[in-house]
Design an enzyme around this catalytic site. Structure first.
Site, PDB file in Angstrom:
ATOM      1  N   HIS A  22       0.828  -1.199   0.000  1.00  0.00           N
ATOM      2  CA  HIS A  22       0.000   0.000   0.000  1.00  0.00           C
ATOM      3  C   HIS A  22       0.867   1.255   0.000  1.00  0.00           C
ATOM      4  CE1 HIS A  22      -2.640   2.978   2.235  1.00  0.00           C
ATOM      5  NE2 HIS A  22      -3.191   2.828   1.051  1.00  0.00           N
ATOM      6  N   ASP A  66      -4.871   3.585  -4.958  1.00  0.00           N
ATOM      7  CA  ASP A  66      -5.016   3.993  -3.563  1.00  0.00           C
ATOM      8  C   ASP A  66      -6.290   4.810  -3.358  1.00  0.00           C
ATOM      9  OD1 ASP A  66      -4.564   4.662  -0.892  1.00  0.00           O
ATOM     10  OD2 ASP A  66      -2.464   5.171  -1.228  1.00  0.00           O
ATOM     11  N   MET A  76       2.688  13.442 -15.926  1.00  0.00           N
ATOM     12  CA  MET A  76       3.710  14.485 -15.955  1.00  0.00           C
ATOM     13  C   MET A  76       3.107  15.695 -16.670  1.00  0.00           C
ATOM     14  SD  MET A  76       7.443  14.629 -17.780  1.00  0.00           S
ATOM     15  CE  MET A  76       8.291  13.568 -16.644  1.00  0.00           C
ATOM     16  N   TYR A 116       9.850  13.906 -11.862  1.00  0.00           N
ATOM     17  CA  TYR A 116      11.125  13.189 -11.851  1.00  0.00           C
ATOM     18  C   TYR A 116      11.570  12.914 -10.412  1.00  0.00           C
ATOM     19  CZ  TYR A 116      11.958  14.222 -16.840  1.00  0.00           C
ATOM     20  OH  TYR A 116      11.881  14.299 -18.201  1.00  0.00           O
ATOM     21  N   TYR A 134       4.941  13.337 -23.101  1.00  0.00           N
ATOM     22  CA  TYR A 134       4.252  13.517 -21.818  1.00  0.00           C
ATOM     23  C   TYR A 134       3.282  12.356 -21.552  1.00  0.00           C
ATOM     24  CZ  TYR A 134       6.160  18.233 -21.602  1.00  0.00           C
ATOM     25  OH  TYR A 134       7.004  19.320 -21.541  1.00  0.00           O
ATOM     26  N   ASN A 136       4.053   9.834 -19.494  1.00  0.00           N
ATOM     27  CA  ASN A 136       4.475   9.207 -18.249  1.00  0.00           C
ATOM     28  C   ASN A 136       3.350   9.190 -17.223  1.00  0.00           C
ATOM     29  OD1 ASN A 136       7.327   8.973 -19.052  1.00  0.00           O
ATOM     30  ND2 ASN A 136       7.230  11.191 -19.027  1.00  0.00           N
TER      31      ASN A 136
END
Length: 146
Positions: A22, A66, A76, A116, A134, A136
């Site tokens: 978790h 979560d 990103m 990052y 972009y 990510n």
């Protein structure tokens, strides 16, 4: 061979997904992301022949996002003034809508350099062959409820 497991998920990736607990984070990185240097303290899994969408869709079949944080799925953020378009984000929204009852509300954005920095503490980084800019993603693992 196992039944019900998406074939794109390698034994190495399945092991990592099982090991994660978790709040651990997983980065699904596009082809331009510095996966090896950012992930030097993480498990780096090479999936160069695959795109982020197909990997994300498979992972979210097994990986709970979560519920204790507002945005367990982060992108990103495009740098201010960068003329890049991000149509792949629309695909991500569709995938998340199908996988999580909260839908696209779980998606946030993290400024590029902060992304990052946060990625340096990820449990694992998946290096893909994704060519979209972009593209990510950082996922935060939730709990599996009985």
């Amino acid at each position: 061979m196992l039944k019900g497991i998406p074939k794109i998920l390698s034994p190495q990736l399945l092991k990592v997904l099982c090991e994660m607990g978790h709040s651990d984070r997983l980065v699904i990185a596009d082809g331009n992301f510095p996966a090896e240097s950012i992930g030097k303290d993480a498990v780096v899994i090479r999936m160069d022949g695959h795109g982020t969408c197909e990997i994300l869709e498979a992972i979210l079949q097994l990986f709970p996002l979560d519920t204790y944080v507002e945005k367990p799925f982060n992108l990103m953020q495009v740098m201010k003034g960068d003329p890049v378009k991000t149509p792949i984000w629309d695909e991500y929204r569709k995938i998340v809508n199908a996988a999580d009852e909260r839908g696209a509300a779980v998606i946030g954005e993290i400024e590029r350099f902060a992304f990052y920095e946060e990625a340096r503490s990820a449990y694992a980084v998946i290096a893909t062959g994704e060519e979209a800019l972009y593209a990510n993603i950082m996922l935060q693992k939730g709990v599996v409820c009985p």
